[in-house]
Write a protein that holds these residues in place. Structure first.
Motif, PDB file in Angstrom:
ATOM      1  N   ARG A  36       0.830  -1.192   0.000  1.00  0.00           N
ATOM      2  CA  ARG A  36       0.000   0.000   0.000  1.00  0.00           C
ATOM      3  C   ARG A  36       0.872   1.251   0.000  1.00  0.00           C
ATOM      4  O   ARG A  36       2.016   1.217   0.467  1.00  0.00           O
ATOM      5  CB  ARG A  36      -0.956   0.016   1.200  1.00  0.00           C
ATOM      6  N   VAL A  46       2.394  -5.080   3.016  1.00  0.00           N
ATOM      7  CA  VAL A  46       1.231  -5.377   3.848  1.00  0.00           C
ATOM      8  C   VAL A  46       1.183  -6.865   4.196  1.00  0.00           C
ATOM      9  O   VAL A  46       1.084  -7.239   5.358  1.00  0.00           O
ATOM     10  CB  VAL A  46      -0.076  -4.953   3.152  1.00  0.00           C
ATOM     11  N   SER A  61       1.409  -3.915  11.739  1.00  0.00           N
ATOM     12  CA  SER A  61       0.244  -3.076  12.033  1.00  0.00           C
ATOM     13  C   SER A  61      -1.066  -3.677  11.530  1.00  0.00           C
ATOM     14  O   SER A  61      -2.147  -3.221  11.935  1.00  0.00           O
ATOM     15  CB  SER A  61       0.433  -1.684  11.437  1.00  0.00           C
ATOM     16  N   VAL A  62      -0.999  -4.683  10.667  1.00  0.00           N
ATOM     17  CA  VAL A  62      -2.240  -5.277  10.146  1.00  0.00           C
ATOM     18  C   VAL A  62      -2.508  -6.666  10.713  1.00  0.00           C
ATOM     19  O   VAL A  62      -3.561  -7.247  10.446  1.00  0.00           O
ATOM     20  CB  VAL A  62      -2.224  -5.335   8.602  1.00  0.00           C
ATOM     21  N   MET A  81      -9.899  -7.162   4.857  1.00  0.00           N
ATOM     22  CA  MET A  81      -9.472  -6.133   5.799  1.00  0.00           C
ATOM     23  C   MET A  81     -10.612  -5.829   6.756  1.00  0.00           C
ATOM     24  O   MET A  81     -11.674  -5.347   6.341  1.00  0.00           O
ATOM     25  CB  MET A  81      -9.061  -4.868   5.029  1.00  0.00           C
ATOM     26  N   LEU A  84     -10.937  -1.674  10.121  1.00  0.00           N
ATOM     27  CA  LEU A  84     -10.132  -0.697   9.397  1.00  0.00           C
ATOM     28  C   LEU A  84      -9.953   0.585  10.201  1.00  0.00           C
ATOM     29  O   LEU A  84     -10.853   1.018  10.934  1.00  0.00           O
ATOM     30  CB  LEU A  84     -10.754  -0.390   8.046  1.00  0.00           C
ATOM     31  N   ASP A  88      -5.129   3.226   7.627  1.00  0.00           N
ATOM     32  CA  ASP A  88      -5.077   2.222   6.557  1.00  0.00           C
ATOM     33  C   ASP A  88      -5.381   2.837   5.191  1.00  0.00           C
ATOM     34  O   ASP A  88      -5.259   2.155   4.165  1.00  0.00           O
ATOM     35  CB  ASP A  88      -6.077   1.088   6.820  1.00  0.00           C
ATOM     36  N   TYR A  92      -3.898   0.461  -2.610  1.00  0.00           N
ATOM     37  CA  TYR A  92      -3.418  -0.898  -2.365  1.00  0.00           C
ATOM     38  C   TYR A  92      -3.076  -1.566  -3.699  1.00  0.00           C
ATOM     39  O   TYR A  92      -3.857  -1.510  -4.656  1.00  0.00           O
ATOM     40  CB  TYR A  92      -4.481  -1.708  -1.626  1.00  0.00           C
TER      41      TYR A  92
END
Length: 124
Positions: A36, A46, A61-62, A81, A84, A88, A92
């Motif tokens: 992203r 990601v 972080s995801v 996802m 959110l 974010d 992407y």
């Protein structure tokens, strides 16, 4: 050729599912990844998934919010996802690594093919 879609505008806490469809008959031989890029920032890793789908790595972080998966029969990789956050928000991109000697790939420099990107905007 990679075609990413599924982006959009969603409120914080919401969910989106991105898809990336690949043309050709070699999809199952590629390591696939999602990256992203937010405005003014570099493109960042990601998630990545191995050819079989058995090995997956996420950016910290995801973790726990995003899920990468692939369907080799449909030549498609997905990014689910959830939860959110405003941070974010980004374009992407899906990407494919054709090198057989790697199980997964986190470095954008090692990917050979890129999709056109799909915008994800998370509002507060």
């Amino acid at each position: 050729q990679l075609q990413a879609y599924g982006g959009g505008l969603v409120q914080a806490g919401g969910s989106l599912r991105l898809s990336c469809a690949a043309s050709g008959r070699t999809f199952s031989t590629y390591v696939m990844g999602w990256f992203r890029q937010a405005p003014g920032k570099e493109r960042e890793f990601v998630a990545t998934v191995s050819r079989s789908g058995g090995t997956i790595v996420y950016e910290d972080s995801v973790k726990g919010r995003f899920t990468i998966s692939r369907d080799n029969a449909k030549n498609t990789v997905y990014l689910q996802m959830n939860s959110l956050k405003v941070e974010d928000t980004a374009v992407y991109y899906c990407a494919a690594d054709r090198h057989a000697n790697r199980v997964i790939t986190v470095s954008r420099c090692e990917y050979d093919y890129w999709g056109q990107g799909t915008q994800v905007t998370v509002s507060s």
